[in-house]
Structure formats: C-alpha cells, structure tokens
Design an enzyme around this catalytic site. Sequence first.
Site, mmCIF file in Angstrom:
data_model
loop_
_atom_site.group_PDB
_atom_site.id
_atom_site.type_symbol
_atom_site.label_atom_id
_atom_site.label_comp_id
_atom_site.label_asym_id
_atom_site.label_seq_id
_atom_site.Cartn_x
_atom_site.Cartn_y
_atom_site.Cartn_z
ATOM 1 N N LYS A 35 1.000 -0.739 0.017
ATOM 2 C CA LYS A 35 -0.033 0.376 -0.192
ATOM 3 C C LYS A 35 0.848 1.703 -0.293
ATOM 4 C CE LYS A 35 -0.403 0.118 4.724
ATOM 5 N NZ LYS A 35 -1.203 -1.038 5.961
ATOM 6 N N ARG A 130 -10.826 0.312 14.451
ATOM 7 C CA ARG A 130 -10.561 0.510 12.589
ATOM 8 C C ARG A 130 -11.861 -0.070 12.008
ATOM 9 N NH1 ARG A 130 -4.464 1.820 11.364
ATOM 10 N NH2 ARG A 130 -5.190 -0.584 11.080
ATOM 11 N N TYR A 255 17.250 29.265 8.867
ATOM 12 C CA TYR A 255 16.564 29.923 8.570
ATOM 13 C C TYR A 255 16.279 30.258 10.256
ATOM 14 C CZ TYR A 255 14.976 30.538 3.755
ATOM 15 O OH TYR A 255 14.851 31.072 3.079
ATOM 16 N N MET A 303 14.064 24.365 2.979
ATOM 17 C CA MET A 303 12.917 23.269 1.709
ATOM 18 C C MET A 303 13.816 22.645 0.651
ATOM 19 S SD MET A 303 10.360 24.875 -1.564
ATOM 20 C CE MET A 303 8.857 26.021 -0.354
HETATM 21 C C1 LIG Z 1 -0.605 -1.482 6.281
HETATM 22 C C2 LIG Z 1 -0.919 -3.124 7.064
HETATM 23 C C3 LIG Z 1 -0.436 -4.174 7.187
HETATM 24 C C4 LIG Z 1 0.805 -3.777 7.394
HETATM 25 O O1 LIG Z 1 2.006 -3.205 8.114
HETATM 26 P P1 LIG Z 1 2.782 -3.292 8.697
HETATM 27 O O2 LIG Z 1 3.061 -3.162 10.478
HETATM 28 O O3 LIG Z 1 4.079 -2.379 7.674
HETATM 29 O O4 LIG Z 1 3.518 -4.457 9.054
HETATM 30 C C5 LIG Z 1 -0.955 -5.761 7.704
HETATM 31 N N1 LIG Z 1 -2.089 -5.228 7.637
HETATM 32 C C6 LIG Z 1 -3.081 -3.927 7.569
HETATM 33 C C7 LIG Z 1 -4.985 -4.879 7.607
HETATM 34 C C8 LIG Z 1 -2.664 -3.254 7.088
HETATM 35 O O5 LIG Z 1 -3.513 -2.134 6.807
#
Ligand SMILES: *Cc1c(COP(=O)(O)O)cnc(C)c1O
Length: 371
Positions: A35, A130, A255, A303
Amino acid sequence: MPRPIQATIHTESLRHNLARARAAAPDSRVWAVVKANAYGHGIELAFDGLRAADGFALLDLDEARRVRALGWRGPVLLLEGVFEQRDLELCSRLDLWHTVHCDEQIDMLATHKTNLPHRVFLKMNSGMNRLGFTPERYRSAWTRLNALPQVDEISLMTHFSDADGAPGIAAQMAVFVAVTRDLPGERSLSNSAATLRHPEPETASDWVRPGIAIYGSAPDYPDRCASDWDLLPAMTLASKIIATQDLQAGQSVGYGSSFTATEPMRIGVVACGYADGYPRVCGTGTPVLVNGVRTRTIGRVSMDMLAVDLGPLAEAGQHLGLGTAAANEVILWGRSSQGTVLDIDEVARHAGTLGYELMCALAPRVPSLAD
Ligand SMILES: *Cc1c(COP(=O)(O)O)cnc(C)c1O
C-alpha cells in the site's frame, strides 16, 4: 547535471527482508504489503525484489491495477475492501480478493453481477476499533456472506493494535480464537510486528501480512532496531554537498539562526530539504552520513537544503573535493557507498515519528531507481 538527490531502492534488500519474514513464519504464506506505493518505494521499483511473495496486499484500486499491469497473476488483496459498488466490477475483472469489514460491503456484493464468485477476507474488529465487525456481529456477517452466490471462499482476518509493544496481542488473539473456533476458512492476523515478535503458529496462521519489515525498518524500534531483526534498508536517500562554509565562533546557520557555532567549524550544505521529504522538524543533531562518516545536521532544515557538521570528516582525515563524482556523498538514510548504514528509524526518531512516515513521504520530485 540534475540536482544531485537520488533515492535508490535496493532489490536485494527487499528480497532478503521478504525471506526474513518468511523464515519467521515458515508455515504461512506471505502477503507483501505494498500500500501507499510500496511505502514510498514505488510499486514498479519494488516489484522485482518482492516477486517471491505469495500475494500483494494494498488498498488503492489503481495500485491493484498497477500490480496486475506488471504481469502479477497471483493473489492481490484489497485491505480495506471496496469503497463503492462499481469497485466490485474491477475486482471481478482483475480477480482481486477483497476485505469485507462492514454491512454496506455485503449489501454491495449481494447486488453485484458476476460469473466468478469472489474470495473475501472477513475482518473482525477484535479490539483496535478501526475496521471490522465486532465479535458479537462477526458470525452473522459470516453467515450472510456464506449465503451469497457472489462469494466463493471466506477467509478470516483481524489486525493487532499493539503487536509492537508491551500490551502485545494476547487479548485480541483470545477474542479472535473464541469467535472463529469452529468457522472454516484460512486465517490472516499478523503484520510485521506480530510476524517477528509473535511467531507462534496459531498467530502466524495461514497468511502473514508484513509491510514495514520488508522495507527494512524495525516494526518495534527503538525496542529493537533493524539489524536486531536482520533487516536491511530497502531505500537509500542520497544527496551531495553543494557548498561549504567556514564559520567563526558566534556565526549561525540557516533560517531563524537556530544554531550558533561556539568555535570555528566547517559545514557542508546538502541538496536535500523538506520539499524532498526530509522532515523539517529534525533539529540540530540528527544523524547523517558524509562519505560514510557519521555526523550531524545543524540548524534548521529548509525547503531545498540542510547543513551538516564536517568536523567528524576532518577527524577521519577526509578532504572534500566539491564537484568530483565519488566524493561528498551524503546519506540521509539507508546505505552509503562505503557500506555504512544509517537506519531510517533513527532519523525518524529525531522527527518524533516512525520510519513508516519518512519512507511514505519521499517527495515525487526525488528521482528514484532500483538497483
Ligand atoms: C498496513 C497493514 C499491514 C502491514 O503493517 P506493517 O506494520 O507495515 O507490517 C498489515 N495489515 C493491514 C490490515 C494493514 O493495513
């Protein structure tokens, strides 16, 4: 010459880290979680290093399309499932497995027209609050899904809130096991932290879902660091020194003049700033490697630039030759040409955050390539 900043995605490190996750859960299949554009690494750049995975888990439909476009014909799982009815058409067309975490997603499936029944992962909210059905409602969701002709196989899934720390996973495990005891189907429970820290077969189950670990960051830093888990950095953010300044005592840098020299010192100005994804909040003292030598940032990150203390280089007998190809390498995180490693987790800590956030925030203006 382009501005000398570069992200390198290390194919061999991804391969190594994936193998580490597999070794931690030898009887499980492994979802490589890609992801957020493979945690900022770039799905296309990371793909070769991760192709030994059993499947790819992600949540953006466009990213699922990109994984298929790379020629991946194995499992792809949408971790948040579909967001609207027509997403199911893409699931049918691209053979995507999808999470089901709420009644609305079951309603959408019930009216979806498909010849190919879908494989779904039914998510339980075992305590994180969640996504997912509560333990009380989980079995009725399962029964409802099981009655749909649109559904082929139902797998069972939950997600841990505290696998990286002291509270651990016991309470959520107990809930999940009690509710699912007599339900058929494969199970998937563990993220990186659970995969590494809780390798019991019941927790590892049929599928583990490591994300951060395959990118070479410790899921439980600073309790453990990447090398404790034998993980290698999968991303190096490198740049160069584009100017030097000799400061006298009393002169300041950048800065806000937040850093003032107390004695004469030589500093290097690095072509990397917050517009590249380097956290502005990192104050004086954040570690950085110059020609493989560990030193520190000084003053405020701007930046496009930041400043580093060149004192430790002089001590190491190094002389900078500006403009030469090999010299003046600055590693913001990752691995230097000399082989020295600076953990992204360490830099993240100076920014009050995690390696996850830094790698995901690598800016699009930074050119990336895989080695
Ligand atoms: C992002 C995610 C993972 C992976 O989590 P990590 O902490 O990066 O290993 C696993 N399961 C679900 C549902 C996630 O959203």
